[in-house]
Design a protein around this motif. Sequence first.
Motif, PDB file in Angstrom:
ATOM      1  N   UNK A 178       0.834  -1.193   0.000  1.00 30.39           N
ATOM      2  CA  UNK A 178       0.000   0.000   0.000  1.00 30.39           C
ATOM      3  C   UNK A 178       0.868   1.243   0.000  1.00 30.39           C
ATOM      4  N   UNK A 179       0.381   2.247  -0.676  1.00 30.67           N
ATOM      5  CA  UNK A 179       1.052   3.544  -0.707  1.00 30.67           C
ATOM      6  C   UNK A 179       0.407   4.420   0.340  1.00 30.67           C
ATOM      7  N   UNK A 180       1.212   4.985   1.183  1.00 33.81           N
ATOM      8  CA  UNK A 180       0.706   5.838   2.246  1.00 33.81           C
ATOM      9  C   UNK A 180       1.501   7.126   2.274  1.00 33.81           C
ATOM     10  N   UNK A 181       0.799   8.216   2.497  1.00 33.38           N
ATOM     11  CA  UNK A 181       1.506   9.457   2.767  1.00 33.38           C
ATOM     12  C   UNK A 181       1.921   9.478   4.225  1.00 33.38           C
ATOM     13  N   UNK A 182       2.885  10.291   4.550  1.00 30.31           N
ATOM     14  CA  UNK A 182       3.385  10.334   5.913  1.00 30.31           C
ATOM     15  C   UNK A 182       2.342  10.880   6.879  1.00 30.31           C
ATOM     16  N   UNK A 183       1.353  11.610   6.344  1.00 33.32           N
ATOM     17  CA  UNK A 183       0.342  12.181   7.219  1.00 33.32           C
ATOM     18  C   UNK A 183      -0.731  11.181   7.608  1.00 33.32           C
ATOM     19  N   UNK A 184      -0.840  10.058   6.853  1.00 35.21           N
ATOM     20  CA  UNK A 184      -1.907   9.105   7.118  1.00 35.21           C
ATOM     21  C   UNK A 184      -1.617   8.342   8.399  1.00 35.21           C
ATOM     22  N   UNK A 185      -2.637   8.185   9.211  1.00 33.18           N
ATOM     23  CA  UNK A 185      -2.480   7.452  10.469  1.00 33.18           C
ATOM     24  C   UNK A 185      -2.627   5.970  10.218  1.00 33.18           C
ATOM     25  N   UNK A 186      -1.926   5.170  11.005  1.00 33.05           N
ATOM     26  CA  UNK A 186      -1.993   3.724  10.897  1.00 33.05           C
ATOM     27  C   UNK A 186      -3.054   3.201  11.854  1.00 33.05           C
ATOM     28  N   UNK A 187      -3.061   1.874  12.035  1.00 33.85           N
ATOM     29  CA  UNK A 187      -3.987   1.257  12.967  1.00 33.85           C
ATOM     30  C   UNK A 187      -3.715   1.749  14.380  1.00 33.85           C
ATOM     31  N   UNK A 188      -4.695   1.694  15.265  1.00 33.59           N
ATOM     32  CA  UNK A 188      -4.451   2.073  16.660  1.00 33.59           C
ATOM     33  C   UNK A 188      -3.423   1.140  17.281  1.00 33.59           C
ATOM     34  N   UNK A 189      -2.810   1.545  18.403  1.00 37.88           N
ATOM     35  CA  UNK A 189      -1.758   0.724  19.020  1.00 37.88           C
ATOM     36  C   UNK A 189      -2.334  -0.558  19.602  1.00 37.88           C
ATOM     37  N   UNK A 190      -2.473  -1.549  18.772  1.00 33.19           N
ATOM     38  CA  UNK A 190      -3.011  -2.835  19.190  1.00 33.19           C
ATOM     39  C   UNK A 190      -2.284  -3.937  18.438  1.00 33.19           C
ATOM     40  N   UNK A 191      -2.489  -5.163  18.877  1.00 36.07           N
ATOM     41  CA  UNK A 191      -1.837  -6.319  18.276  1.00 36.07           C
ATOM     42  C   UNK A 191      -2.845  -7.092  17.437  1.00 36.07           C
ATOM     43  N   UNK A 192      -2.469  -7.419  16.210  1.00 40.67           N
ATOM     44  CA  UNK A 192      -3.337  -8.187  15.317  1.00 40.67           C
ATOM     45  C   UNK A 192      -3.048  -9.677  15.373  1.00 40.67           C
ATOM     46  N   UNK A 193      -1.899 -10.069  15.923  1.00 42.17           N
ATOM     47  CA  UNK A 193      -1.499 -11.473  16.065  1.00 42.17           C
ATOM     48  C   UNK A 193      -1.461 -12.190  14.714  1.00 42.17           C
ATOM     49  N   UNK A 194      -1.033 -11.449  13.698  1.00 44.86           N
ATOM     50  CA  UNK A 194      -0.819 -12.039  12.384  1.00 44.86           C
ATOM     51  C   UNK A 194       0.650 -12.307  12.118  1.00 44.86           C
ATOM     52  N   UNK A 195       1.522 -11.734  12.943  1.00 45.09           N
ATOM     53  CA  UNK A 195       2.956 -11.926  12.821  1.00 45.09           C
ATOM     54  C   UNK A 195       3.504 -12.434  14.146  1.00 45.09           C
ATOM     55  N   UNK A 196       4.640 -13.115  14.077  1.00 42.02           N
ATOM     56  CA  UNK A 196       5.238 -13.674  15.294  1.00 42.02           C
ATOM     57  C   UNK A 196       5.655 -12.589  16.277  1.00 42.02           C
ATOM     58  N   UNK A 197       5.961 -11.396  15.783  1.00 43.84           N
ATOM     59  CA  UNK A 197       6.379 -10.317  16.680  1.00 43.84           C
ATOM     60  C   UNK A 197       5.263  -9.910  17.639  1.00 43.84           C
ATOM     61  N   UNK A 198       4.005  -9.964  17.173  1.00 44.16           N
ATOM     62  CA  UNK A 198       2.892  -9.635  18.062  1.00 44.16           C
ATOM     63  C   UNK A 198       2.771 -10.645  19.195  1.00 44.16           C
ATOM     64  N   UNK A 199       2.941 -11.925  18.890  1.00 41.93           N
ATOM     65  CA  UNK A 199       2.874 -12.958  19.914  1.00 41.93           C
ATOM     66  C   UNK A 199       4.023 -12.810  20.913  1.00 41.93           C
TER      67      UNK A 199
END
Length: 701
Positions: A191-212
């Motif tokens: 995805x293309x994002x501008x620097x001004x666009x906000x990301x998801x809220x500070x939460x864990x999606x548990x789709x990657x090992x880093x979240x676990x």
Amino acid sequence: MLSGSKNSFDIPQRPGGPALRGPKSSEVKDKRNRNCLAFTCIPGEHVLEEAAHVKRIVRSRDGEESMVGTLFCTNLRVVFVPQPAPRDAVGAPGCSACLHVVALPCIERLVAVNSFTKAKVLTASSTLKFIPEELILYCRDFRVLRFRFHDSGWEPRAFQVTQAIVQAQEGGGGSVAMWYGSATLRNRENTWLSKEESALPPMLLFEETSDWEKELRRLGAVGWRVSPANERFDMATSLPKYLWVPSRLLDNELKRAFAHFNARRIPRMCWHHPGGSDLLRAAGFHADSDPEKEDVRSVEALLFAGHTQCVIVEMADDLPSPAEIQLSALKLRALCLPDSSVADEKWLSALEGTHWLDHVRACVRKASEVAALLAERSCSVVLQESEDRDLNCLLASLVQILSDSHARTQSGFQSLLQKEWVVAGHPFQQRLNLFRDSDREESPVFLLFLDCTWQLLQQFPASFEFTETYLVALHDSSYVPFFSTFLFNCQWERDRRNQHRASNQLYALVNGWWEPPPLEILSKGGCLVKKGGGPCLPHIWDWALCYTTQQRAQFRNPAYARHCSSTVVPNGSSAPLGGDKPDPALSGSGSVYLLAKGSLLLQTHLFPWENGSLSRKPWRRTQSSESLGEQERSLRCKPSSCPLQPEGLLRPAFVGPLIQFWRRCYLRGSQEVQHGLLASTRAEIAEELDLLRQRLAADPE
């Protein structure tokens, strides 16, 4: 009577084949430009019909009220735009769960009303012999939308927009593949994002090992690790990619246990108590299992998890089945709709007859018992359900809400739903039955969980960062197919839908949705961001796609009292599972209890296996060693034996009238009081504030 007149209007049945298609791109752009001032279209959405000067009827305490506006029927939803359109009504980009918008699959029933004949339920094969004066949309989220056309009742637009809604609703159900392959649903892997666009809220999606890994560090569970044994879903397609398992259990030993549980859903940790106890969840033992000696050792190591005591909590003993939940929900819906035939004086008796509140009470009681076990004993508590995909999701979530204050924050609650429902494999597609695939599998288990959470919010209003408005929005969003969160049965299905997407496609954020970015933007230094592994559809947690800033502000509880200390347990504060601690599976010193009917029952056998095969006989039980009621009383009288307690442990009441009826969710279509997502009058806001003050005054903490 117009039913016998010569004027009849046939709603032609849509021929079989692909889903309803819209006009070509240029025509879509023209229609979108004509209506861009009215509401924001989702990419790929186009207006089929519209009717101006339509009144939306809202019944409130002050009587019948109405607002004039334009009713739009698109290929994806029905939108009512008041005139003048308030900024916070449909101003959000997606706006798919606001007061005046309903997605087509969320429509359960369409009824046309004329003063000269009786109301008629509309289907694609219906033959209308009158032009409707009023159109009623009965929604699956308990909303009832009433639209009244021009006073004469003979406006041609009334018939045309009604016909369009019927045809679009009949073809709009479709399937997951149809909605997922629509032009509306854009690729988000690159995805293309501008620097001004906000990301998801500070939460864990548990789709990657880093979240676990991050959540494991927060819990301070030093005796556990993240296992990638199911990373390719070759062990179990309904389980998440990554699992929390004991550190000393190798993956090759872990894989020996999969075959001995239904759907290969092995025991794995879902929460760690600061005092050392562990909450696990698992499916039932496989009926045709024939374990070898080493297989049994692996299963024992998983269930005991390094403890000398293991408590098995069987869901079937005290909680309703999905079929019973569905039966109660059907009775509840029929009772709460405006056309209910139940007299007012018999309404409460009819509510009791649905057994819905009994189910809520049973779930809250069971969760409280399990939370008390985790707080009092240093043991492993295993939630065991036949398929581990319904009541285990509900109970595991409730126990963590009671025990962990982080789960009562908005970000923590959303992470909890991701972990215990979305990636854990709750079959949302089957249970919500949004596309009418199979009525036999439908059961609102998720709604039952939200109701239980609302009960806790009512009893502990200062302990939750979010509000009732947030819970209602979450419930409504489960019936919106524009997001991936509640659209699939498991993480494996989400990944399969994502495989055919080209990984080198770029999409930019346009009106909150994803479209290919113009070349001139890319040439001016657009920032390319790779979001590997994520679904093509946005998550529902992107609340800005649905709600305005003013609406999202009402998700936050102003009475929330955040605790000062942290729930993070420093490394080494919990007893590690390895080291010098004896393995109960090897020493034979472990004890197994069964939690059933509010009592702990000591088991004479570790597992229901005899001579390496699953016993067809029920487990042999000794006399009850202690009652959970006695245990809870002892917990109130003496400090816990655990060295560390979770912060803000909630002990809810669940007897008699303390379990309340969720009026704001279930009675939104009531003839007497029609509640929307947000409070509609100052009187309602004042009433809610008074009620909140009373509860805060009654709770000195």
